[in-house]
Design an enzyme around this catalytic site. Sequence first.
Site, short mmCIF file in Angstrom:
data_model
loop_
_atom_site.label_atom_id
_atom_site.label_comp_id
_atom_site.label_asym_id
_atom_site.label_seq_id
_atom_site.Cartn_x
_atom_site.Cartn_y
_atom_site.Cartn_z
N GLU A 79 -31.30 53.13 -8.65
CA GLU A 79 -32.38 53.78 -7.90
C GLU A 79 -31.88 53.82 -6.46
O GLU A 79 -31.37 52.81 -5.95
CB GLU A 79 -33.66 52.96 -7.98
CG GLU A 79 -34.33 52.99 -9.35
CD GLU A 79 -34.90 54.34 -9.69
OE1 GLU A 79 -35.26 55.09 -8.77
OE2 GLU A 79 -34.97 54.67 -10.89
N THR A 129 -23.39 50.43 -0.88
CA THR A 129 -23.77 51.18 0.32
C THR A 129 -23.54 50.34 1.58
O THR A 129 -23.54 49.11 1.52
CB THR A 129 -25.27 51.56 0.21
OG1 THR A 129 -25.75 51.96 1.48
CG2 THR A 129 -26.12 50.37 -0.23
N ASP A 130 -23.41 51.01 2.72
CA ASP A 130 -23.31 50.28 3.99
C ASP A 130 -24.67 49.68 4.38
O ASP A 130 -24.74 48.84 5.29
CB ASP A 130 -22.77 51.18 5.11
CG ASP A 130 -23.65 52.38 5.42
OD1 ASP A 130 -24.66 52.61 4.72
OD2 ASP A 130 -23.34 53.10 6.40
N GLU A 131 -25.75 50.10 3.68
CA GLU A 131 -27.08 49.62 4.07
C GLU A 131 -27.26 48.13 3.80
O GLU A 131 -28.17 47.51 4.33
CB GLU A 131 -28.17 50.44 3.37
CG GLU A 131 -28.07 51.91 3.74
CD GLU A 131 -29.25 52.74 3.28
OE1 GLU A 131 -30.36 52.22 3.17
OE2 GLU A 131 -29.04 53.96 3.06
N TYR A 154 -34.54 48.72 -1.24
CA TYR A 154 -33.34 49.38 -1.78
C TYR A 154 -32.09 48.59 -1.41
O TYR A 154 -31.30 48.20 -2.29
CB TYR A 154 -33.23 50.81 -1.25
CG TYR A 154 -31.85 51.42 -1.45
CD1 TYR A 154 -31.35 51.65 -2.73
CD2 TYR A 154 -31.03 51.74 -0.36
CE1 TYR A 154 -30.07 52.19 -2.92
CE2 TYR A 154 -29.76 52.27 -0.54
CZ TYR A 154 -29.29 52.50 -1.82
OH TYR A 154 -28.03 53.02 -2.00
N ALA A 156 -31.77 45.58 -0.33
CA ALA A 156 -31.79 44.22 -0.89
C ALA A 156 -31.34 44.24 -2.35
O ALA A 156 -30.60 43.36 -2.79
CB ALA A 156 -33.19 43.62 -0.77
N LYS A 158 -29.37 46.45 -3.76
CA LYS A 158 -27.92 46.73 -3.80
C LYS A 158 -27.14 45.48 -3.41
O LYS A 158 -26.09 45.18 -4.00
CB LYS A 158 -27.57 47.89 -2.86
CG LYS A 158 -28.09 49.25 -3.28
CD LYS A 158 -27.51 49.76 -4.59
CE LYS A 158 -26.05 50.16 -4.49
NZ LYS A 158 -25.55 50.72 -5.78
N ASN A 183 -23.95 57.33 4.61
CA ASN A 183 -24.84 58.39 4.09
C ASN A 183 -24.07 59.61 3.59
O ASN A 183 -23.31 60.20 4.35
CB ASN A 183 -25.77 58.87 5.20
CG ASN A 183 -27.06 58.12 5.21
OD1 ASN A 183 -27.04 56.90 5.19
ND2 ASN A 183 -28.16 58.83 5.24
N ASN A 184 -24.32 59.99 2.36
CA ASN A 184 -23.64 61.16 1.78
C ASN A 184 -24.48 62.42 1.95
O ASN A 184 -25.71 62.37 2.00
CB ASN A 184 -23.46 60.95 0.28
CG ASN A 184 -22.33 60.02 -0.10
OD1 ASN A 184 -21.65 60.24 -1.09
ND2 ASN A 184 -22.11 58.96 0.68
N ARG A 284 -40.56 55.46 9.20
CA ARG A 284 -40.43 54.68 7.96
C ARG A 284 -40.60 53.21 8.31
O ARG A 284 -39.97 52.74 9.28
CB ARG A 284 -39.04 54.95 7.38
CG ARG A 284 -38.59 53.97 6.32
CD ARG A 284 -37.11 54.17 5.97
NE ARG A 284 -36.89 55.33 5.15
CZ ARG A 284 -35.68 55.87 4.94
NH1 ARG A 284 -34.61 55.36 5.51
NH2 ARG A 284 -35.54 56.91 4.15
N PRO A 285 -41.40 52.46 7.53
CA PRO A 285 -41.52 51.02 7.83
C PRO A 285 -40.15 50.34 7.72
O PRO A 285 -39.42 50.57 6.76
CB PRO A 285 -42.46 50.50 6.73
CG PRO A 285 -43.14 51.70 6.17
CD PRO A 285 -42.23 52.86 6.38
#
Length: 354
Positions: A79, A129-131, A154, A156, A158, A183-184, A284-285
């Site tokens: 997801e 992801t880099d996130e 999300y 967390a 990953k 980001n792609n 976005r929160p």
Amino acid sequence: MTGAAGFIGSAVARRLRSLGLGRVVSLDALTYAGDVSRLEPAGGEPGHRFVHLDVRDEDAVLELLRVERPRTVLHLAAETHVDRSIDGPEAFIQSNVVGALRLLEAVRAYLADASDAERSAFRLVNVSTDEVYGSLGPEGRFTETTPFAPRSPYSASKAGADHLMSAYAETFGLPIVTTHASNNYGPYQFPEKLIPLALGRALRGESVPLYGTGDNVRDWLHVDDHADGIIAAALRGRPGEAYLIGGGNERSNRDVLNALMDLVDELAPAGREHRELIELVADRPGHDFRYAVDTSKAKADLGWRPAVPFERGLRETVAWYLAHREWLASVTKGRYALERLGTAQGPNASGGLA
Ligand code: NAD
């Protein structure tokens, strides 16, 4: 490859086919985000096989591994939309964390019975992801040694998957290579993400939402450059290592939307300036301010570098969506009406797997 009917997985499948890099077996649960038509350019049997399967179905995944005996597993099933993870985190834990665990167990069982030659050639590429590294201020970049500090459900989930991958590499000696990409953007992206969402709404003459002040910065990576990075990690990555992959295109969301609207003016003129549609909306929160990645390790060790300049990639992406409006309509029909998600209002509103 898991998650192969998604935006990035299908780009990898198409790339593998054009490079003639052997037979590809694609697995996907086909959630709201999955779409098999993305795989049509990747061809069919004998070079490509699609299997409709949830990565959490450990027995079926193990059976598939035993039948197909792959040299490489590329794990992309997840997801992926931060806003949906705010509305409903559960599906993210299921697909991203439990999914990673089940895949790891299936791979462990497969390798236990494999021949020495199969075991030594095998690689599992964990696409992350880099996130997972959290949020940066105006300066600095993430490196492979930056501690994880995820801030959304999300990221967390990953990071949880990444920790499991590292643990299985250390504890059970599984040959795992991890990539963390920025980001792609590019063709076939599900229109809940910034660029195709803005494009889809602008083409309908609707307002184009810009979160918060519009100053949040992302490093934009063309999906074909990401696909090449994943393939390079599979071919040349060292087991146990992680590699950061980014386009070197840091842009604020405001700059991206302005450039996008100017391209719509040029390529699909509608007698108005599309920039006028951009509308600031509540943030976005927990919105991460900035991501930026240092890609020197991937460049040095994988021989990879991004090839698509952002301005060209964005222009080609807009042209692709304009030429594929029927795909945009078919992939959203009955699934998503380009509405706002992720306001933390709705309980468990995610459209993914429960
Ligand atoms: P996507 O949402 O377009 O595709 C994900 C695919 O995974 C879908 O086809 C979906 O059906 C499938 N899937 C979801 N849960 C599954 C399950 N339980 N079993 C089997 N299949 C399942 O996402 P994407 O943008 O293509 O991302 C692919 C991977 O790359 C993800 O792991 C994501 O975290 C990672 N990533 C994405 C970006 C980005 O900018 N999009 C950047 C870095 C990393």
